[in-house]
Design a protein around this motif. Structure first.
Motif, mmCIF file in Angstrom:
data_model
loop_
_atom_site.group_PDB
_atom_site.id
_atom_site.type_symbol
_atom_site.label_atom_id
_atom_site.label_comp_id
_atom_site.label_asym_id
_atom_site.label_seq_id
_atom_site.Cartn_x
_atom_site.Cartn_y
_atom_site.Cartn_z
ATOM 1 N N LEU A 123 57.535 33.319 32.007
ATOM 2 C CA LEU A 123 56.822 32.221 31.359
ATOM 3 C C LEU A 123 56.878 32.282 29.834
ATOM 4 C CD1 LEU A 123 53.611 32.028 33.614
ATOM 5 C CD2 LEU A 123 55.737 30.686 33.785
ATOM 6 N N LYS A 124 57.563 33.337 29.317
ATOM 7 C CA LYS A 124 57.670 33.498 27.865
ATOM 8 C C LYS A 124 56.286 33.622 27.220
ATOM 9 C CE LYS A 124 62.062 32.831 28.440
ATOM 10 N NZ LYS A 124 62.943 34.022 28.586
ATOM 11 N N LEU A 125 55.448 34.439 27.840
ATOM 12 C CA LEU A 125 54.095 34.678 27.331
ATOM 13 C C LEU A 125 53.932 36.174 27.126
ATOM 14 C CD1 LEU A 125 52.080 32.457 29.854
ATOM 15 C CD2 LEU A 125 52.691 31.830 27.505
ATOM 16 N N SER A 126 52.936 36.537 26.329
ATOM 17 C CA SER A 126 52.637 37.959 26.177
ATOM 18 C C SER A 126 51.935 38.447 27.437
ATOM 19 C CB SER A 126 51.734 38.182 24.962
ATOM 20 O OG SER A 126 50.444 37.657 25.202
ATOM 21 N N VAL A 127 52.029 39.750 27.669
ATOM 22 C CA VAL A 127 51.362 40.332 28.832
ATOM 23 C C VAL A 127 49.858 40.073 28.752
ATOM 24 C CG1 VAL A 127 50.812 42.480 30.042
ATOM 25 C CG2 VAL A 127 53.127 42.103 29.165
ATOM 26 N N LYS A 128 49.311 40.167 27.576
ATOM 27 C CA LYS A 128 47.873 39.940 27.394
ATOM 28 C C LYS A 128 47.494 38.510 27.768
ATOM 29 C CE LYS A 128 44.134 40.358 24.006
ATOM 30 N NZ LYS A 128 43.316 41.143 24.943
ATOM 31 N N THR A 129 48.345 37.544 27.416
ATOM 32 C CA THR A 129 48.064 36.144 27.762
ATOM 33 C C THR A 129 48.136 35.935 29.264
ATOM 34 O OG1 THR A 129 48.922 35.363 25.632
ATOM 35 C CG2 THR A 129 48.800 33.748 27.415
ATOM 36 N N VAL A 130 49.096 36.581 29.894
ATOM 37 C CA VAL A 130 49.209 36.502 31.359
ATOM 38 C C VAL A 130 47.940 37.053 32.001
ATOM 39 C CG1 VAL A 130 50.417 37.380 33.393
ATOM 40 C CG2 VAL A 130 51.722 36.590 31.391
ATOM 41 N N GLU A 131 47.477 38.187 31.505
ATOM 42 C CA GLU A 131 46.251 38.790 32.039
ATOM 43 C C GLU A 131 45.052 37.854 31.846
ATOM 44 O OE1 GLU A 131 46.119 42.435 29.894
ATOM 45 O OE2 GLU A 131 47.502 43.500 31.250
ATOM 46 N N THR A 132 45.022 37.163 30.718
ATOM 47 C CA THR A 132 43.925 36.221 30.447
ATOM 48 C C THR A 132 43.952 35.066 31.437
ATOM 49 O OG1 THR A 132 43.925 36.744 28.079
ATOM 50 C CG2 THR A 132 42.938 34.646 28.747
ATOM 51 N N HIS A 133 45.148 34.518 31.704
ATOM 52 C CA HIS A 133 45.281 33.415 32.668
ATOM 53 C C HIS A 133 44.913 33.886 34.076
ATOM 54 C CE1 HIS A 133 46.754 30.527 29.886
ATOM 55 N NE2 HIS A 133 47.954 31.086 29.690
ATOM 56 N N ARG A 134 45.340 35.088 34.404
ATOM 57 C CA ARG A 134 45.037 35.650 35.720
ATOM 58 C C ARG A 134 43.526 35.803 35.900
ATOM 59 N NH1 ARG A 134 48.122 40.521 38.600
ATOM 60 N NH2 ARG A 134 46.674 40.973 40.306
ATOM 61 N N SER A 135 42.856 36.353 34.905
ATOM 62 C CA SER A 135 41.401 36.557 34.980
ATOM 63 C C SER A 135 40.666 35.216 35.054
ATOM 64 C CB SER A 135 40.926 37.342 33.753
ATOM 65 O OG SER A 135 41.496 38.634 33.733
ATOM 66 N N ALA A 136 41.139 34.237 34.281
ATOM 67 C CA ALA A 136 40.492 32.924 34.286
ATOM 68 C C ALA A 136 40.620 32.261 35.654
ATOM 69 C CB ALA A 136 41.112 32.033 33.212
ATOM 70 N N ALA A 137 41.798 32.364 36.267
ATOM 71 C CA ALA A 137 42.022 31.770 37.586
ATOM 72 C C ALA A 137 41.128 32.422 38.634
ATOM 73 C CB ALA A 137 43.492 31.904 37.976
ATOM 74 N N MET A 138 41.042 33.731 38.592
ATOM 75 C CA MET A 138 40.213 34.455 39.560
ATOM 76 C C MET A 138 38.741 34.100 39.385
ATOM 77 S SD MET A 138 42.153 38.168 39.656
ATOM 78 C CE MET A 138 41.250 38.790 41.070
ATOM 79 N N ARG A 139 38.306 33.968 38.141
ATOM 80 C CA ARG A 139 36.910 33.604 37.882
ATOM 81 C C ARG A 139 36.605 32.194 38.402
ATOM 82 N NH1 ARG A 139 37.219 33.529 32.950
ATOM 83 N NH2 ARG A 139 37.128 31.300 32.544
ATOM 84 N N LYS A 140 37.491 31.250 38.114
ATOM 85 C CA LYS A 140 37.279 29.866 38.553
ATOM 86 C C LYS A 140 37.286 29.740 40.072
ATOM 87 C CE LYS A 140 39.264 27.591 34.460
ATOM 88 N NZ LYS A 140 40.364 26.728 33.959
ATOM 89 N N LEU A 141 38.131 30.516 40.721
ATOM 90 C CA LEU A 141 38.244 30.445 42.173
ATOM 91 C C LEU A 141 37.245 31.348 42.888
ATOM 92 C CD1 LEU A 141 42.151 30.497 42.438
ATOM 93 C CD2 LEU A 141 40.632 28.520 42.724
ATOM 94 N N GLY A 142 36.502 32.121 42.106
ATOM 95 C CA GLY A 142 35.518 33.017 42.703
ATOM 96 C C GLY A 142 36.161 34.139 43.491
ATOM 97 N N MET A 143 37.303 34.630 43.013
ATOM 98 C CA MET A 143 38.042 35.677 43.717
ATOM 99 C C MET A 143 38.040 36.975 42.920
ATOM 100 S SD MET A 143 41.257 33.398 45.105
ATOM 101 C CE MET A 143 40.949 32.010 46.220
ATOM 102 N N SER A 144 38.239 38.066 43.636
ATOM 103 C CA SER A 144 38.167 39.375 42.971
ATOM 104 C C SER A 144 39.343 40.287 43.300
ATOM 105 C CB SER A 144 36.857 40.076 43.365
ATOM 106 O OG SER A 144 36.782 40.242 44.777
ATOM 107 N N SER A 145 40.335 39.773 44.035
ATOM 108 C CA SER A 145 41.469 40.629 44.394
ATOM 109 C C SER A 145 42.766 39.831 44.406
ATOM 110 C CB SER A 145 41.248 41.264 45.770
ATOM 111 O OG SER A 145 41.339 40.283 46.785
ATOM 112 N N THR A 146 43.861 40.555 44.273
ATOM 113 C CA THR A 146 45.182 39.932 44.327
ATOM 114 C C THR A 146 45.432 39.336 45.708
ATOM 115 O OG1 THR A 146 46.072 41.485 42.694
ATOM 116 C CG2 THR A 146 47.660 40.352 44.104
ATOM 117 N N ALA A 147 44.947 40.012 46.750
ATOM 118 C CA ALA A 147 45.131 39.504 48.115
ATOM 119 C C ALA A 147 44.508 38.123 48.278
ATOM 120 C CB ALA A 147 44.519 40.487 49.115
#
Length: 222
Positions: A184-208
């Motif tokens: 995605l041509k993003l920094s690892v930190k930005t990817v982690e931020t998007h990942r955390s935001a998605a999990m928070r919005k979806l109410g999820m806590s695991s990769t599974a």
């Protein structure tokens, strides 16, 4: 009934009562006529009669039982709305059901009250409708709140940004944060931020959980 109608802001408010039980009409009339500026302008024993009276001389308020002979209260409300009258409808019922509450909402009813609540809430309901405000029994408000919360939960995925959804898709495909950053041509930190935001919005806590979500939403093949 009250007499001596006045005009202007103090004009007596005309209220039509429709119920097929005389004892109910009598009780409603007593509550209405306890107010000096409210008058019962007519009574009806079935839906067709209520509609005819309201169309002939439109009242300010029509109080109508849902379970009326010939034409139920909801249909009376629909007909009056289609006639573009400056008349508000307050529907009374002694029954509570999911179907009825849904019908009331879909028909655009602005006043809805259980008969068991009439003695306590009828005056407040009429006042609200006269002021252009809706008035619903607490059970209907609880249903509206429940439906809103359920719909919000069911549509939580719609809150994801396109970038967050892309990150979720790549996670489900087995990519690491570093791999996703390269794609995605993003920094690892930005990817982690998007990942955390998605999990928070979806109410999820695991990769599974994210993987199951992506499969359910057909972002990836199962």
């Amino acid at each position: 009934m009250n007499s001596g109608l006045t005009y202007g802001n103090d004009a007596a408010k005309r209220i039509l009562i429709a119920d097929d039980h005389e004892i109910v009409r009598s009780g409603l009339r007593a509550i209405v006529e306890a107010r000096p500026n409210w008058t019962v302008c007519g009574e009806a024993t079935n839906g067709e009669q209520a509609l005819a009276l309201a169309l002939k001389t439109p009242p300010d308020i029509v109080i109508v039982d849902y379970s009326m002979p010939l034409m139920n209260g909801l249909e009376v409300c629909r007909r009056l709305n289609s006639a573009n009258l400056n008349t508000q409808v307050l529907i009374l019922t002694m029954h509570e059901s999911e179907e009825l509450l849904s019908e009331v909402i879909m028909a655009g009813v602005r006043g809805f009250l259980f008969k068991s609540d009439a003695r306590k809430h009828l005056t407040s309901a009429i006042e609200a409708l006269l002021e252009g405000r809706p008035y619903f029994t607490s059970a209907l408000l609880e249903k509206l709140l429940h439906n809103y919360q359920s719909n919000k939960q069911n549509r939580s995925d719609e809150l994801l940004t396109s970038r967050e959804e892309s990150v979720v898709q790549l996670i489900a495909e087995g990519h690491t944060n570093r791999s996703i950053s390269g794609i995605l041509k993003l920094s690892v930190k930005t990817v982690e931020t998007h990942r955390s935001a998605a999990m928070r919005k979806l109410g999820m806590s695991s990769t599974a959980q994210l993987v199951r979500y992506a499969i359910r939403k057909k972002l990836v093949a199962p």
